[in-house]
Design an enzyme around this catalytic site. Structure first.
Site, mmCIF file in Angstrom:
data_model
loop_
_atom_site.group_PDB
_atom_site.id
_atom_site.type_symbol
_atom_site.label_atom_id
_atom_site.label_comp_id
_atom_site.label_asym_id
_atom_site.label_seq_id
_atom_site.Cartn_x
_atom_site.Cartn_y
_atom_site.Cartn_z
ATOM 1 N N ASP A 118 0.840 -1.204 0.000
ATOM 2 C CA ASP A 118 0.000 0.000 0.000
ATOM 3 C C ASP A 118 0.871 1.249 0.000
ATOM 4 O O ASP A 118 2.014 1.219 0.459
ATOM 5 C CB ASP A 118 -0.863 0.048 1.272
ATOM 6 C CG ASP A 118 -2.040 -0.919 1.239
ATOM 7 O OD1 ASP A 118 -2.369 -1.444 0.171
ATOM 8 O OD2 ASP A 118 -2.640 -1.134 2.313
ATOM 9 N N ARG A 169 -1.401 -0.590 -8.519
ATOM 10 C CA ARG A 169 -2.789 -0.253 -8.168
ATOM 11 C C ARG A 169 -2.882 1.271 -8.248
ATOM 12 O O ARG A 169 -2.110 1.974 -7.607
ATOM 13 C CB ARG A 169 -3.128 -0.709 -6.764
ATOM 14 C CG ARG A 169 -4.499 -0.162 -6.310
ATOM 15 C CD ARG A 169 -4.671 -0.180 -4.794
ATOM 16 N NE ARG A 169 -4.675 -1.504 -4.242
ATOM 17 C CZ ARG A 169 -4.251 -1.778 -2.996
ATOM 18 N NH1 ARG A 169 -3.758 -0.830 -2.226
ATOM 19 N NH2 ARG A 169 -4.280 -3.010 -2.553
#
Ligand SMILES: Cc1cc2nc3c(=O)[nH]c(=O)nc-3n(C[C@H](O)[C@H](O)[C@H](O)COP(=O)(O)OP(=O)(O)OC[C@H]3O[C@@H](n4cnc5c(N)ncnc54)[C@H](O)[C@@H]3O)c2cc1C
Length: 306
Positions: A130, A183
């Site tokens: 992340d 992402r």
């Protein structure tokens, strides 16, 4: 203003300690968090898989303060990878470097994540790192690139790029040069104007530009948004450019736009749901409230109903 307020709340250690122990806090978090245990995460994953959606599991936690906590966080991710394999679930894992000890001991964080990526490679799985706030952007990207270069780790570790960051186009070019999976999201932290676009229109139009670069790259990426206009733009671009629907995936957060998640799958698109679980849900919940302050009223209404 409200978003900044919730991001500020998300950083308060005192409020976090109180909220995470209170029963009202735990009930509040259940709107966005799948539970507190590995079993809860597995059960939520199975439900999604049965509906045709894949999953990325996140054990909530960030900014650990000592090496032991960092080792425990990594151990839990090893357990997740084992459980996913043993149960034949369609799920990978998402983690934060500060949860793996980045602020405590960079070498330890590197060892923790490297062994997780090796584990994921061994069971043909994938680790998504992340992206956190801007003090971590460069370190996180360097980290992912280094891990991706280790023999056998190709296609096993990926990065996250935030469209609100002015630097993102350059970062994407560098990651794509090494064929690293990305992402793409808008970004959930409070960043200053010199680093990040402040207007929604700028963040959104940068998102669409970056999405086009990703879809044309021939690498498998995640388009992470609940924004219907951007989802429509992605579908239209994929169709116009003949990008096959199985060469990328949409991604959304657990508990947000479930209707749209399932519609996309019914229409033949790939969808991955990000499922957070664990006891350290406070900063995650505050960022979700900041994105949509109306959630505060929604949650309050549900609490009153019980
Ligand atoms: C799979 C996934 C992984 C992510 N990983 C990261 C990461 O690593 N780093 C990072 O900084 N950010 C991450 N994010 C968060 C992201 O940056 C945004 O903050 C978040 O997705 C909201 O932006 P949006 O694209 O949905 O658009 P927005 O313009 O914020 O929202 C569009 C619409 O989506 C719906 N919506 C959006 N948020 C909410 C909410 N909280 N509650 C209810 N409805 C909502 C509303 O209908 C809203 O009108 C991730 C998001 C997803 C989906």
């Amino acid at each position: 203003m409200l978003r900044a307020f919730f991001v500020w709340l998300s950083e308060s250690r005192a409020l976090r300690a109180v909220a995470e122990r209170s029963s009202i806090g735990q009930r509040t978090s259940s709107r966005f968090v799948a539970g507190t245990t590995v079993e809860d995460a597995m059960s939520a994953t199975r439900t999604m898989n049965d509906l045709g959606l894949t999953v990325s599991i996140d054990n909530l936690g960030e900014n650990v303060t000592n090496p032991e906590e960092a080792r425990q966080s990594a151990a839990l991710y090893h357990k997740l990878l084992d459980e996913i394999t043993a149960r034949g679930l369609k799920a990978n894992v998402s983690l934060k470097l500060t949860h793996m000890g980045l602020d405590v001991d960079e070498k330890l964080a590197h060892e923790n994540v490297c062994s997780l990526v090796a584990h994921a490679a061994g069971c043909r799985n994938f680790v998504r790192v992340d992206m956190e706030g801007s003090p971590y952007t460069q370190r996180t990207l360097d980290f992912v690139r280094e891990l991706h270069r280790v023999a056998g780790h190709e296609d096993t570790v990926g990065a996250v790029i935030q469209s609100y960051m002015r630097r993102s186009q350059r970062d994407i070019e560098e990651l794509l040069a090494e064929r690293i999976r990305i992402r793409l999201c808008k970004g959930a932290y409070k960043e200053p104007p010199e680093l990040a676009f402040q207007r929604k229109s700028e963040v959104d139009s940068n998102y669409v530009e970056l999405m086009k670069v990703l879809l044309k790259s021939g690498v498998y990426h995640g388009i992470a948004t609940h924004d219907e206009k951007i989802i429509e733009a992605t579908k239209a671009f994929a169709r116009a450019e003949k990008v096959p629907p199985n060469s990328f995936e949409f991604q959304m957060l657990h508990g947000i736009r479930r209707d749209l998640q399932q519609k996309l799958v019914r229409d033949g698109w790939r969808m991955r749901v990000y499922i957070p679980f664990g006891t350290e849900w406070y900063p995650y919940l505050m960022r979700r409230l900041g994105e949509r302050p109306a959630n505060v009223f929604f949650i309050a209404k549900n609490l009153l109903r019980r």
